[in-house]
Design a protein around this motif. Structure first.
Motif, short mmCIF file in Angstrom:
data_model
loop_
_atom_site.label_atom_id
_atom_site.label_comp_id
_atom_site.label_asym_id
_atom_site.label_seq_id
_atom_site.Cartn_x
_atom_site.Cartn_y
_atom_site.Cartn_z
N ARG A 656 0.81 -1.22 0.00
CA ARG A 656 0.00 0.00 0.00
C ARG A 656 0.85 1.27 0.00
O ARG A 656 0.37 2.33 0.39
N ILE A 657 2.10 1.13 -0.43
CA ILE A 657 2.97 2.30 -0.54
C ILE A 657 2.40 3.26 -1.57
O ILE A 657 2.00 2.87 -2.67
N GLY A 658 2.32 4.53 -1.19
CA GLY A 658 1.74 5.55 -2.07
C GLY A 658 0.28 5.84 -1.79
O GLY A 658 -0.24 6.87 -2.23
N GLU A 659 -0.38 4.97 -1.04
CA GLU A 659 -1.79 5.19 -0.72
C GLU A 659 -1.92 6.19 0.42
O GLU A 659 -1.02 6.34 1.25
N GLU A 660 -3.07 6.88 0.45
CA GLU A 660 -3.32 7.90 1.48
C GLU A 660 -4.39 7.43 2.46
O GLU A 660 -5.33 6.73 2.09
N LYS A 722 0.46 9.83 3.64
CA LYS A 722 0.72 8.93 2.51
C LYS A 722 1.78 7.93 2.97
O LYS A 722 2.73 8.29 3.67
N LEU A 724 4.95 6.10 2.78
CA LEU A 724 6.20 6.39 2.08
C LEU A 724 7.02 5.13 1.84
O LEU A 724 7.46 4.87 0.71
N SER A 725 7.26 4.34 2.89
CA SER A 725 8.11 3.15 2.75
C SER A 725 7.85 2.20 3.91
O SER A 725 7.28 2.57 4.93
#
Length: 739
Positions: A656-660, A722, A724-725
């Protein structure tokens, strides 16, 4: 994660160590310590103010030791020196460590290399040990340190390790990194900061990127790394299941039972034998139910409830009689003590007893005969136990209920479920009434209830997390909680007044200094703690009520938890501060907790008149070691369960990296903010990634303040983040603010 960070930073618990044989030895009647009649005499004599370090002969004369007792005195002194109770100087004189500016304890390592010595003496502050003063000691080693800066017990004191009493890390789990002629194992536990050097001939078939178990063959010296050999290959670090297996191995959690233990278990009949029922009270006609989670297989408690003609409640708590099958000092018993507890990981259970017992003959499965130890209690409308009876019984549960279905009856008024269990609906409603009475009584006396959210993790058939959400505690969970608490209190008080050896669950009063510090912090938010200099749990309970729903609730609750002692087992009834209970024990889960099994034995021996003076003496010698071992294994289990949960949360967010997401700030530190999402997953917004301003940390008010725009981030604020990592190795998640 934020709570874990605070716990790690100031230590509210002793760290785990794995000396199986050592602790089992201490916990049995053959313990060397309990055989040594000189042990207490030596300590008492050395604590006298006029005592100066003495030679062996001088000490013998001072203690009045006879010639034929000299060998025993020498053995006692050697034992006490090896364990760090006393020190033998270069001039062969004996004395107490603290009288020689020395500290004995356990080393807590750090990923940066330095460490803290956690003293055996709880009245002494932790001692900072710089990297250059470790002298080959590793995380969790039992050591002796000399004070090099400051004074003993002061906040700025530093030390140097001068002796290593016991090594903790005979084996280490980590990731293998191979070169042509040598390799390294990078430990999973970051508190073991040095990589372990592996010679080519000791690779054991390991390849680059594989998780392995390495045995230490040479301990570190100065700047030289420890050396070892690979003794087990767990699988590639990215393979399914390797992650949890690494945690299991890292905590020395034994998945398989020794052959002799399995052999003994296999000899136990799968059904209750007629001769075992003789002289037991027959409750098979009583309406008795178990209420557990849907996946539970080790059902060790069942309950019954009737309303008496006088309007009082007649509550029966019926606990699996495991001691009927697990005899003292048998292979089953020794293995159970060694394990101490069952460990519940996300995708598996590592049981204290073989499954033939834990899921079979001991488990209170529905509609079959089972042997139990029962506690019937008559409880009035104010929650007082006015009469009770403790006895051996045989039961046949009417129904195997789940929390979910009982909640559907009591909370959702589900007609379909109510029809299915129509004969039990009225009983469940009465159980809810009694639960509310008991809960109200507990609340009035000041019992503290922290409302930290638990997590439910759903895995697919490959062990991959597919859903993570808060675990909601309903009415049925509260019913069982209250019934077990009142039963544990009744049993503990009964045994206390009989003045018999026993294993109590204790939660001692908090350190006054920590409470004063907490009081200073809450003052910044406009609160105060009544009677902080002589704290009563009621004062903390009232504070929790005041902050409920406020943005500072998470911070204050966390810091309050930090200020409390860690609950543990003890042979003395020291009370339970958190429950505001004078007498408390763990009686209700002998399938999965060794203290419960031990006290069942004691209760049954009392019932049958077998507690002779010799047996009482024997129990008094055994119980301190059993209590210590059980406390240690409980902490091991807690740490392993927490690590697996953190691992699966990190794995879930990896996709889900990049999801808000919307989240709530759950903690603020000098290096960033912790943010908790609705699904209970927590991540860090590092201050270096807050690029709209330069932010500084206000330690007094626990806020982050922008220097130019003066924007303030507080605990309890809602933010949009968001992902990030994700760092799977450290099981950590990084966020950035989405605005």
């Amino acid at each position: 994660m934020y709570i874990a960070f605070l716990m790690e930073k100031i230590r509210v618990m002793f760290y785990v160590h794995e000396f199986w044989e050592y602790y089992f030895l201490k916990a049995t009647k053959d313990s060397r310590r309990v055989k040594m009649k000189f042990f207490d005499r030596i300590l008492e004599y050395m604590k006298e103010e006029a005592y100066n370090p003495m030679l062996f002969q001088e000490l013998a004369e001072a203690l009045g030791v006879k010639e034929e007792e000299m060998t025993e005195l020498e053995e006692t002194l050697n034992y006490m020196e090896a364990e760090g109770h006393i020190i033998k100087t270069r001039k062969k004189r004996y004395g107490l460590p603290e009288r020689m500016n020395l500290v004995v304890g356990r080393l807590q390592g750090s990923k940066k290399g330095f460490g803290f010595l956690i003293p055996d003496n709880p009245d002494i502050r932790d001692l900072y040990i710089p990297l250059e003063n470790l002298n080959g000691a590793m995380h969790n080693d039992r050591v002796i340190a000399r004070i090099t800066k400051g004074s003993l017990g002061t906040i700025k004191s530093e030390g140097e390790i001068i002796r290593i009493l016991k090594r903790a890390n005979e084996t280490v789990v980590g990731t293998f990194e191979a070169n042509k002629k040598y390799g390294f194992v990078v430990p999973d536990d970051v508190r073991i900061y040095q990589d372990i050097f592996i010679s080519q001939e000791d690779f054991g078939g390991a390849k680059d990127g594989y998780k392995v178990v390495v045995q230490i063959t040479r301990w570190p010296e100065g700047r030289r790394n420890p050396e070892g050999k690979v003794i087990e290959i767990l699988g590639h670090k990215d393979d399914v299941g390797t992650d949890i297996l690494s945690i299991i191995r890292g905590h020395n959690l034994p998945e398989e039972f020794p052959a002799e233990v399995e052999a003994q278990a296999n000899k136990i009949p799968e059904e209750v034998q007629p001769e075992a029922i003789k002289n037991r009270r027959d409750l098979r006609d009583r309406v008795i139910v178990t209420i557990d989670g849907e996946d539970a297989k080790d059902l060790d408690d069942a309950v019954s409830l009737e309303i008496l003609p006088n309007g009082n409640y007649y509550l029966g708590v019926h606990i699996a009689d495991v001691s009927q099958y697990v005899f003292e000092n048998s292979p089953l018993d020794k293995e159970a003590l060694k394990r101490g507890t069952s460990v519940y990981l996300v995708d598996r259970v590592i049981p204290m007893l073989p499954r033939r017992l834990s899921n079979g003959i001991c488990s209170l499965n529905p509609k079959v005969d089972r042997l139990t130890l029962s506690c019937d209690m008559e409880i009035d409308g104010k929650g007082n136990v006015v009469r009770y009876d403790i006895y051996e019984s045989v039961i046949r549960t009417t129904e195997r209920m789940t929390y979910k279905n009982v909640n559907k009856i009591l909370e959702d008024d589900d007609e379909e479920v109510k029809e299915r269990y129509k004969d039990l609906v009225e009983i469940f409603k009465n159980m809810e009434k009694l639960m509310n009475i008991l809960r109200k009584k507990r609340n009035l006396r000041g019992s503290i209830d922290f409302d930290f959210q638990e997590t439910k993790i759903i895995l697919d058939d490959k062990g991959k997390p597919i859903d993570i959400r808060p675990y909601e505690r309903g009415v049925s969970e509260k019913i069982i909680e209250e019934f077990m608490i009142v039963c544990n209190e009744t049993i503990a008080e009964h045994m206390y007044w009989k003045e018999l050896p026993f294993v109590y669950r204790v939660h001692e009063d908090p350190d006054p200094e920590k409470i004063m510090s907490l009081n200073q912090l809450v003052h910044n938010f406009g609160y105060s703690i009544k009677g902080a200099d002589d704290i009563h749990p009621k004062a903390l309970q009232q504070l929790l009520e005041k902050i409920t729903g406020k943005r500072e609730e998470r911070l204050i609750s966390t810091l309050m938890l930090r200020s409390l002692s860690k609950a543990r087992y003890d042979g003395a009834s020291l009370g339970h501060f958190g429950l505001a209970s004078k007498y408390y024990c763990h009686f209700t889960s002998p399938i999965r907790r060794y203290p419960d099994l031990m006290i069942h034995r004691i209760i049954k021996e009392d019932i049958h008149g077998k507690l002779t003076p010799n047996r009482i003496k024997q129990l008094k010698e055994m119980i301190p070691g059993i209590a210590e071992q059980s406390s240690i294994r409980e902490r091991t289990a807690d740490e392993a369960e927490r690590e697996v949960e953190d691992l699966k949360k990190a794995e879930y967010m990896l996709d889900r990296i990049g999801e808000e997401y919307d989240g709530i700030i759950s903690g603020v530190t000098s290096f960033g903010m912790f943010v908790e999402l609705e699904n209970t997953i927590e991540g860090m917004v590092h201050v270096s990634n807050m690029e709209d301003d330069f932010y500084s940390f206000d330690e007094v008010n626990h806020v982050m303040i922008g220097e130019r725009k003066r924007k303030i981030y507080r605990i309890g604020d809602t933010v949009r983040i968001k992902v990030l990592s994700v760092d799977m190795a450290n099981r950590s998640i990084d966020f950035v603010l989405a605005e």
